[in-house]
Write an enzyme that holds these catalytic residues in place. Structure first.
Site, PDB file in Angstrom:
ATOM      1  N   SER A  20      37.027  36.881  29.432  1.00 43.23           N
ATOM      2  CA  SER A  20      37.125  37.997  30.372  1.00 43.23           C
ATOM      3  C   SER A  20      38.246  37.726  31.357  1.00 43.23           C
ATOM      4  CB  SER A  20      35.801  38.153  31.132  1.00 43.23           C
ATOM      5  OG  SER A  20      35.934  38.980  32.255  1.00 43.23           O
TER       6      SER A  20
ATOM      7  N   TYR B 228      30.067  33.163  36.775  1.00 41.41           N
ATOM      8  CA  TYR B 228      30.482  33.901  35.579  1.00 41.41           C
ATOM      9  C   TYR B 228      31.915  33.537  35.204  1.00 41.41           C
ATOM     10  CZ  TYR B 228      31.438  37.839  32.446  1.00 41.41           C
ATOM     11  OH  TYR B 228      31.782  38.604  31.353  1.00 41.41           O
TER      12      TYR B 228
END
Length: 323
Positions: A165, A191
């Site tokens: 990501s 994350y």
């Protein structure tokens, strides 16, 4: 020193998975898609099945997985994907999945991911996002190594796709406190660390396994509205909205979001070259670790491709999973 030319493909940010697979015959290819019961994972599995691949959906919720498998079979007129339970935060289910796998494996799409709104831990005490997004996939891929090597022999190579990501640009790996035992917990940083780990896995897996015919690349699918955002806090949602407003990303459809995974999985450009980070169907350019995300929305930070860090993370991950 000459900078290596980035690998390019004929596809773009607006390409869909179906467009990437046009004219591609995957008959005889055995593929696993983790997190295949929703979002990008579902579209990745549907596209592979439509091209003739024998797909296994590795999912936590097998009821949801069965519903997706039925829909895929009807929409493609193809073989119904298999559905097998896999919880990447539960080492028992990973071991069971690996032990039950028979024969070669040609494609492993490490697509599943989790986002938390606060600190959650596995029974081992590991921070949940790192444990699921990185350690679970690391254990799965390691356990399936021999099946992938067998697949590589049968089809001139096997591939692993590691889904990362743009969030990786927020954090490198904090080896001194991987699981937030001392620092204040920030779910966005946790994350981000896990997404950097996904990229580093591809770097070291390629170094270790390319001689076995196994190539691993990382992809950034781009901004896609999926179930991944359901646990976002108000702060996380505000951050996402601000990033969109700043032009860091524009939302894609799930069909477009799955395209870069399919590029890494099937195109000839990445058949024998691994350790790369792909964005919008192309190899991304590398930026310094202090680069601003808003100015480099399609870049990859050095810390996500650093071979020394990748080797260290592999060792640390192996040691954690031995306990």
């Amino acid at each position: 020193m000459t900078t290596p030319k980035l690998i390019s493909t004929p596809f773009t940010s607006s390409s869909t998975a179906a467009e990437v697979l046009r004219g591609v015959d995957l008959t005889g290819v055995r593929a696993i898609v983790t997190g295949g019961s929703s979002g990008i994972g579902t579209e990745t599995a549907r596209a592979l099945t439509s091209a003739g691949a024998e797909v296994t959906l590795a999912v936590r919720n097998t009821t949801a997985g069965d519903a997706v498998a039925e829909t895929i079979a009807k929409s493609t007129g193809g073989i119904r994907p298999r559905v097998v339970r896999l919880d990447l935060a539960d080492r028992t289910t990973i071991t069971r999945f690996v032990d039950a796998w028979n024969g070669p494996l040609h494609l492993l799409i490490n697509n599943a991911g989790v986002v938390t709104g606060g600190l959650e831990r596995t029974p081992e005490g590991w921070e949940l996002q790192f444990a699921t997004n990185h350690l679970g996939h690391f254990a799965l891929a390691s356990g399936l190594h021999d099946a992938l090597a067998m697949g590589a022999t049968d089809r001139d190579g096997a591939r692993i796709v590691s889904v990362s990501s743009t969030a990786h640009m927020r954090s490198g790996i904090d080896f001194d406190d991987l699981h937030f035992e001392r620092r204040n917990y920030d779910p966005q940083i946790a994350y981000a660390q896990s997404k950097t780990a996904n990229s580093l896995f591809a770097v070291e897996a390629t170094r270790r396994w390319a001689s076995d015919g196994i190539i691993t690349n990382t992809v950034n699918p781009g901004g896609v509205a999926t179930g991944l955002q359901r646990n976002f806090t108000a702060r996380q949602k505000a951050s996402l909205d601000a990033a969109e407003a700043a032009g860091v990303f524009t939302y894609k459809t799930v069909e477009q979001g799955a395209a870069t995974s399919i590029v890494a999985a099937v195109t000839p450009e990445f058949a024998h070259s691994g350790g790369h980070y792909l964005d919008d169907a192309q190899e991304a350019y590398t930026v310094p670790d202090d680069a601003d995300l808003a100015q480099h929305p399609h870049g990859v930070k050095e810390w996500a491709l650093d071979p020394t860090t990748a080797k260290r993370l592999w060792t640390v991950s192996t040691d954690l999973l031995r306990v």
